[in-house]
Design a protein around this motif. Sequence first.
Motif, PDB file in Angstrom:
ATOM      1  N   LEU A 256       0.818  -1.213   0.000  1.00 10.95           N
ATOM      2  CA  LEU A 256       0.000   0.000   0.000  1.00 10.95           C
ATOM      3  C   LEU A 256       0.848   1.256   0.000  1.00 10.95           C
ATOM      4  N   ARG A 260       0.940   5.619  -3.996  1.00  9.59           N
ATOM      5  CA  ARG A 260       1.118   6.998  -4.459  1.00  9.59           C
ATOM      6  C   ARG A 260       2.135   7.070  -5.591  1.00  9.59           C
ATOM      7  N   THR A 272      -6.828  11.272  -4.803  1.00 12.55           N
ATOM      8  CA  THR A 272      -6.445  10.076  -4.051  1.00 12.55           C
ATOM      9  C   THR A 272      -6.803  10.234  -2.585  1.00 12.55           C
ATOM     10  N   CYS A 274      -6.065   7.781   0.607  1.00  9.01           N
ATOM     11  CA  CYS A 274      -5.414   6.544   1.058  1.00  9.01           C
ATOM     12  C   CYS A 274      -5.345   6.566   2.578  1.00  9.01           C
ATOM     13  N   VAL A 313      -8.728   4.252  -0.994  1.00  5.51           N
ATOM     14  CA  VAL A 313      -8.318   3.045  -0.275  1.00  5.51           C
ATOM     15  C   VAL A 313      -8.534   3.315   1.212  1.00  5.51           C
TER      16      VAL A 313
END
Length: 379
Positions: A256, A260, A272, A274, A313
Amino acid sequence: MTPADPGRRPPAWLTAPWLMLLLPVLFSLLDAALVIGNSSWWENCLAVVAALALLLRRRKPVLALLLTLPGSFFVAIWLAPITAVYSVAALRPRVLVTVLCASAFALVEFFHWPLSDLLKAGGRDTALYAIQSVMLAAGPAALGLLSRTRRELATRLEELTRGQERESRLLAERVLISERGRLAREMHDVVSHQVSLISIQAGALQVSTSDPTAVATARTIRELSVRTLEELRQMVGVLRAAGVRRDVPLAPQPTLADLRRLIEESGLSAETECAPGDLPWPEAVERAAYRTVQEALTNITKHAPGADIHVRVVGRGGRLRVEVRNGPPPGPPAGTLPGGGHGLVGLRERAQLLGGTLTTGPTADGGFEVRADLPATPG
């Protein structure tokens, strides 16, 4: 009716182990009852002991035979010692033991009580009785040896069958490994050639142009091509079980933390989010999340270049939610890139193996969404 028809099979109780154990005992008692007549009480006891001794014939066949010999000597019973000789031959692996036990029964049968009967018999009768005694001992011994040999052959045949099946599986695995290696070599030759050409062209563009944007794009293409070649080399090495040097460590698998960088190197402008949380996600789950985003961005590049992209995410309640959504493309793609259509299928299978789900489909505004729901504990 066919031979396999259940209607022609005997009832189960007829072949029950307890019945097979008791039947010879019952027949031996019947044999003793027909022979003893007006015998004394101790002769009757010897006959009963001989019959009951057959209960030991499976675990201790030699002892069972020895217990039947006194009854055979004094009462002249046959069935109990014959059954005991058969059991010795069928259950004891040493042929010498069978020969000695059969000889003991033949001698007891020939020199039976009272001995005066043997002395009164003539020469011809004595010879015939000797032959009878040998046949009474040799017959059950031969049948027992035949039964044991048949059982050993059946066991050996079963072992050979299992060995052949194992060899067939090994042969099939070797063929599969060989075919996998051949396909891996072909894949390496074709893909590495094309990616190498892309890398060379990107390098040439990087040194020949003065546009900073083109230089940056060419550098990114070249770096991605080199990385792709390295990953391809390692994957092919795993497929071939060779080709990867033992002293060269494999590149670490993506996690993970690499998302990016993946989005930045894709050259796409994406919003994004995350936030996987503090839960330590298993390596397989992190790798599945990374591959989901990677495949979704690749499909967007192919089918919806220039569309708005949202990558999310988030970890909640022991599950990792991965969402990649793009809006409608601003126009038709400049060209159609080749694809096998197996990317999303592979992602769905990977998610299912981990105990999660993957859903894909168009959105209400004309875009497309890829959503994966992965558990913290693969199942």
